[in-house]
Design a protein around this motif. Structure first.
Motif, PDB file in Angstrom:
ATOM      1  N   PHE A 106       0.822  -1.211   0.000  1.00 16.00           N
ATOM      2  CA  PHE A 106       0.000   0.000   0.000  1.00 16.00           C
ATOM      3  C   PHE A 106       0.858   1.264   0.000  1.00 16.00           C
ATOM      4  O   PHE A 106       0.363   2.370   0.148  1.00 16.00           O
ATOM      5  CB  PHE A 106      -0.959   0.017   1.194  1.00 16.00           C
ATOM      6  CG  PHE A 106      -2.061  -1.007   1.078  1.00 16.00           C
ATOM      7  CD1 PHE A 106      -2.893  -1.022  -0.034  1.00 16.00           C
ATOM      8  CD2 PHE A 106      -2.263  -1.964   2.063  1.00 16.00           C
ATOM      9  CE1 PHE A 106      -3.911  -1.964  -0.160  1.00 16.00           C
ATOM     10  CE2 PHE A 106      -3.272  -2.903   1.954  1.00 16.00           C
ATOM     11  CZ  PHE A 106      -4.104  -2.906   0.834  1.00 16.00           C
ATOM     12  N   ALA A 311      -2.441  -8.571   1.179  1.00 16.26           N
ATOM     13  CA  ALA A 311      -2.479  -7.587   0.087  1.00 16.26           C
ATOM     14  C   ALA A 311      -1.826  -8.091  -1.217  1.00 16.26           C
ATOM     15  O   ALA A 311      -2.404  -7.949  -2.288  1.00 16.26           O
ATOM     16  CB  ALA A 311      -1.856  -6.267   0.539  1.00 16.26           C
ATOM     17  N   ARG A 318      -1.511  -4.180  -5.457  1.00 16.68           N
ATOM     18  CA  ARG A 318      -0.733  -3.135  -4.797  1.00 16.68           C
ATOM     19  C   ARG A 318      -1.165  -1.758  -5.268  1.00 16.68           C
ATOM     20  O   ARG A 318      -1.912  -1.615  -6.233  1.00 16.68           O
ATOM     21  CB  ARG A 318       0.757  -3.329  -5.039  1.00 16.68           C
ATOM     22  CG  ARG A 318       1.207  -3.019  -6.456  1.00 16.68           C
ATOM     23  CD  ARG A 318       2.732  -2.956  -6.481  1.00 16.68           C
ATOM     24  NE  ARG A 318       3.281  -3.246  -7.767  1.00 16.68           N
ATOM     25  CZ  ARG A 318       3.675  -2.298  -8.632  1.00 16.68           C
ATOM     26  NH1 ARG A 318       3.530  -1.044  -8.332  1.00 16.68           N
ATOM     27  NH2 ARG A 318       4.188  -2.634  -9.791  1.00 16.68           N
ATOM     28  N   LYS A 319      -0.635  -0.782  -4.573  1.00 14.85           N
ATOM     29  CA  LYS A 319      -0.961   0.610  -4.873  1.00 14.85           C
ATOM     30  C   LYS A 319      -0.444   1.003  -6.255  1.00 14.85           C
ATOM     31  O   LYS A 319       0.680   0.696  -6.617  1.00 14.85           O
ATOM     32  CB  LYS A 319      -0.327   1.499  -3.809  1.00 14.85           C
ATOM     33  CG  LYS A 319      -0.682   2.951  -3.966  1.00 14.85           C
ATOM     34  CD  LYS A 319      -0.147   3.752  -2.806  1.00 14.85           C
ATOM     35  CE  LYS A 319      -0.616   5.195  -2.972  1.00 14.85           C
ATOM     36  NZ  LYS A 319      -0.139   6.033  -1.897  1.00 14.85           N
TER      37      LYS A 319
ATOM     38  N   SER B  89      -8.935   3.716  -2.652  1.00 14.11           N
ATOM     39  CA  SER B  89      -7.947   4.795  -2.663  1.00 14.11           C
ATOM     40  C   SER B  89      -6.614   4.317  -2.083  1.00 14.11           C
ATOM     41  O   SER B  89      -5.565   4.804  -2.500  1.00 14.11           O
ATOM     42  CB  SER B  89      -8.472   6.064  -1.984  1.00 14.11           C
ATOM     43  OG  SER B  89      -8.855   5.770  -0.691  1.00 14.11           O
ATOM     44  N   SER B  90      -6.645   3.341  -1.188  1.00 10.58           N
ATOM     45  CA  SER B  90      -5.369   2.782  -0.714  1.00 10.58           C
ATOM     46  C   SER B  90      -4.621   2.049  -1.823  1.00 10.58           C
ATOM     47  O   SER B  90      -3.413   1.887  -1.763  1.00 10.58           O
ATOM     48  CB  SER B  90      -5.593   1.809   0.447  1.00 10.58           C
ATOM     49  OG  SER B  90      -6.130   2.488   1.549  1.00 10.58           O
ATOM     50  N   TYR B  91      -5.366   1.575  -2.812  1.00  7.52           N
ATOM     51  CA  TYR B  91      -4.738   0.909  -3.961  1.00  7.52           C
ATOM     52  C   TYR B  91      -4.385   1.912  -5.060  1.00  7.52           C
ATOM     53  O   TYR B  91      -4.004   1.524  -6.164  1.00  7.52           O
ATOM     54  CB  TYR B  91      -5.675  -0.145  -4.552  1.00  7.52           C
ATOM     55  CG  TYR B  91      -5.721  -1.458  -3.798  1.00  7.52           C
ATOM     56  CD1 TYR B  91      -4.673  -2.372  -3.899  1.00  7.52           C
ATOM     57  CD2 TYR B  91      -6.805  -1.799  -3.007  1.00  7.52           C
ATOM     58  CE1 TYR B  91      -4.717  -3.589  -3.238  1.00  7.52           C
ATOM     59  CE2 TYR B  91      -6.862  -3.009  -2.328  1.00  7.52           C
ATOM     60  CZ  TYR B  91      -5.819  -3.904  -2.456  1.00  7.52           C
ATOM     61  OH  TYR B  91      -5.860  -5.101  -1.809  1.00  7.52           O
ATOM     62  N   GLY B  92      -4.586   3.202  -4.759  1.00 12.58           N
ATOM     63  CA  GLY B  92      -4.266   4.215  -5.761  1.00 12.58           C
ATOM     64  C   GLY B  92      -5.319   4.337  -6.853  1.00 12.58           C
ATOM     65  O   GLY B  92      -5.035   4.833  -7.943  1.00 12.58           O
ATOM     66  N   ILE B  93      -6.526   3.880  -6.561  1.00 17.17           N
ATOM     67  CA  ILE B  93      -7.629   4.018  -7.531  1.00 17.17           C
ATOM     68  C   ILE B  93      -8.578   5.089  -6.974  1.00 17.17           C
ATOM     69  O   ILE B  93      -9.104   4.934  -5.863  1.00 17.17           O
ATOM     70  CB  ILE B  93      -8.361   2.672  -7.726  1.00 17.17           C
ATOM     71  CG1 ILE B  93      -7.396   1.662  -8.364  1.00 17.17           C
ATOM     72  CG2 ILE B  93      -9.613   2.854  -8.579  1.00 17.17           C
ATOM     73  CD1 ILE B  93      -7.980   0.286  -8.578  1.00 17.17           C
ATOM     74  N   ILE B 131      -0.817  -1.492 -13.159  1.00 21.56           N
ATOM     75  CA  ILE B 131       0.424  -2.052 -12.643  1.00 21.56           C
ATOM     76  C   ILE B 131       0.712  -3.283 -13.465  1.00 21.56           C
ATOM     77  O   ILE B 131      -0.212  -3.934 -13.947  1.00 21.56           O
ATOM     78  CB  ILE B 131       0.339  -2.445 -11.155  1.00 21.56           C
ATOM     79  CG1 ILE B 131      -0.900  -3.292 -10.882  1.00 21.56           C
ATOM     80  CG2 ILE B 131       0.397  -1.253 -10.256  1.00 21.56           C
ATOM     81  CD1 ILE B 131      -0.870  -3.964  -9.533  1.00 21.56           C
TER      82      ILE B 131
END
Ligand code: SF4
Ligand code: SF4
Lengths: 321, 145
Positions: A106, A311, A318-319, B89-93, B131
């Motif tokens: 994360f 995760a 992942r982020k 949002s923690s996954y960047g979405i 990713i």
């Protein structure tokens, strides 16, 4: 005398807890030690990797690997053991799902390095040095394992034959896994050597769980004195039991700590966190969106809570940056 | 990103949306349209899977609050979306990539409008950052960055 099956136990990015769990088998580990020949166990014995490199392919009957993969050293050892082993057992939450180190998915490699080597209040690094995979000192080249951009579970790097989850796995499941290998009585490859049901199905507290949970508030375990016999969710304390595989021996329940999910998703579920979201949403006893917000916004790091051990194997991995 | 065409998945409840409309015509108009029975059927895992499958956004059209055929499936969906947005949002979405509208339109004429409107918003946002998923052979190589 028939030759004894060769066994390797190895940690990658592990904390040592999984190795300790094997030692905790006590007398049983001595019986195992009698029945097998250890060829590698960095925590406990003095074999070197080049001994393994010198072995024939598939010469090791079973490699028990704990820890996640985050650098090229981990990856190299994992690949070496795969080549030399008939069976690979991913041992513990880190090897199975990425484990707590997987929470680093994360954040980014850059953020981790900046914090650890620059921004943390305890850091003194006037030259701004960051570790490099290669550097020259006094004309000699020094190397460090390359730190990857994310945490990987073992199965994302090599083929894994069996999984034994837990942080660490409990002694009864370790013993039965090892015995199953020695007796050649193994389930189909790819199986998780633990029960299929959710923790709630085996939990003593389940009988106190009302048919419909209606939460007006969510509390964290340190904020309340939890009743030791009542279902945590019924008390408004998040417990991942509904979305987590059983088999841990309910050890956390017994010391009045809610389930954090170290056994990973139940059989057939890939992404435990999103399953739990759906369950949790229906437990929130709120009238409107404003109340939802009030309740949910209190939870710091919801993603970290839901994917505390998983995760890297979660659907979104992942982020994105 | 001028020629970026966002991929939007639209779930709509059959009880509230488009049941009097011409389904074939609507299907032709709306890409990735999934009529369902009750918005409460949309699990957080379906939304996450949509993103994994390459969606840039997910739109859920449910019945007006208090009007669910199954008591409160629509409100369940709304709560779920709220929780999921935090996790995404923690996954960047970006959280605004998931939207839920609780209303009704038996003819379904509004569905393409909602889809268009959200697609516009997604166009401004750009594609979901991709990713490179771990691949055995190249784990190290992709991860090096
Ligand atoms: S699974 Fe738990 S005990 Fe095992 S290495 Fe990972 S953190 Fe340590
Ligand atoms: S939610 Fe937790 S405490 Fe309640 S029955 Fe399930 S595992 Fe036990």
């Amino acid at each position: 005398m028939a030759t004894k099956p060769k066994i390797a136990i190895c940690w990658l990015g592990g904390c040592g807890g999984c190795d300790e769990a094997v030692v905790d088998l006590n007398e049983a580990v001595l019986q195992v030690a009698d029945a097998v020949e250890f060829v590698l166990w960095p925590v406990a014995m003095d074999f070197k990797y080049h001994h393994v490199e010198g072995m024939k392919d598939k010469e090791i009957a079973l490699s028990i690997i704990n820890g996640h993969v985050r650098n090229c050293d981990h990856e190299e050892v994992a690949r070496l053991l795969r080549q030399k082993s008939q069976l690979i057992l991913a041992f513990g939450a880190c090897a199975c799902f990425g484990g707590t180190p997987g929470l680093a998915n994360f954040t980014t490699k850059e953020d981790i390095f900046n914090w650890v080597y620059r921004d943390a209040p305890t850091v003194v690094n006037p030259k701004g040095n960051y570790p490099q995979p290669k550097c020259k000192v006094d004309g000699k080249e020094l190397t460090l394992p390359e730190f990857y951009g994310q945490v990987y579970a073992l199965s994302q790097i090599i083929d894994v034959d069996y999984y034994l989850p837990g942080c660490p796995p409990p002694p009864d499941l370790i013993a039965s896994a090892v015995n199953a290998v020695l007796a050649g009585k193994l389930p189909p490859r790819g199986s998780t050597l633990a029960p299929h049901k959710a923790l709630c199905d085996t939990c003593e507290r389940n009988k106190t769980k009302p048919p419909r949970i209606a939460l007006k508030d969510i509390k964290r375990i340190h904020e309340v004195e939890a009743n030791p016999d009542t279902c945590f969710l019924a008390q408004g304390i998040l417990c991942l039991g509904p979305a987590t595989r059983s088999g841990c021996g309910d050890v956390c329940m017994k010391i009045n700590i809610p389930c954090r999910g170290c056994f990973g998703p139940v059989e057939g579920v890939k992404d435990a966190g999103s399953k739990f979201i759906s369950a949790l949403a229906s437990m929130l006893d709120v009238e409107d969106e404003r109340q939802v917000r009030e309740l949910v916004d209190k939870l710091d790091d919801l993603a970290g809570y839901l994917y505390r051990f998983s995760a890297p194997v979660s659907t979104l991995v992942r982020k994105r940056v | 990103m001028s020629n970026f065409e966002p991929k939007l998945v639209c779930f709509s409840c059959k009880f509230g949306w488009g049941y009097l409309g011409d389904e074939a015509e609507l299907t032709a108009q709306i890409k990735n349209w999934i009529p369902i029975i009750c918005s409460g059927k949309v699990d957080a895992a379906h939304i996450v899977d949509a993103f994994k499958g390459g969606a840039d956004g997910v739109l859920i059209l449910g019945c007006p609050e208090g009007d669910c055929h199954y008591q409160d499936g629509n409100f369940e969906a709304r709560k779920r979306v709220y929780l999921l947005r935090r996790v995404l949002s923690s996954y960047g979405i970006e959280p605004e990539r998931v939207r839920i509208v609780l209303s009704t339109d038996p003819e379904g004429k509004q569905i393409p409008n909602y889809v268009r409107e959200m697609s516009e918003a997604l166009r401004r946002l750009g594609p979901v950052k991709r990713i490179r998923l771990p691949s055995r052979e190249t784990a190290g190589a992709t991860a090096k960055k």
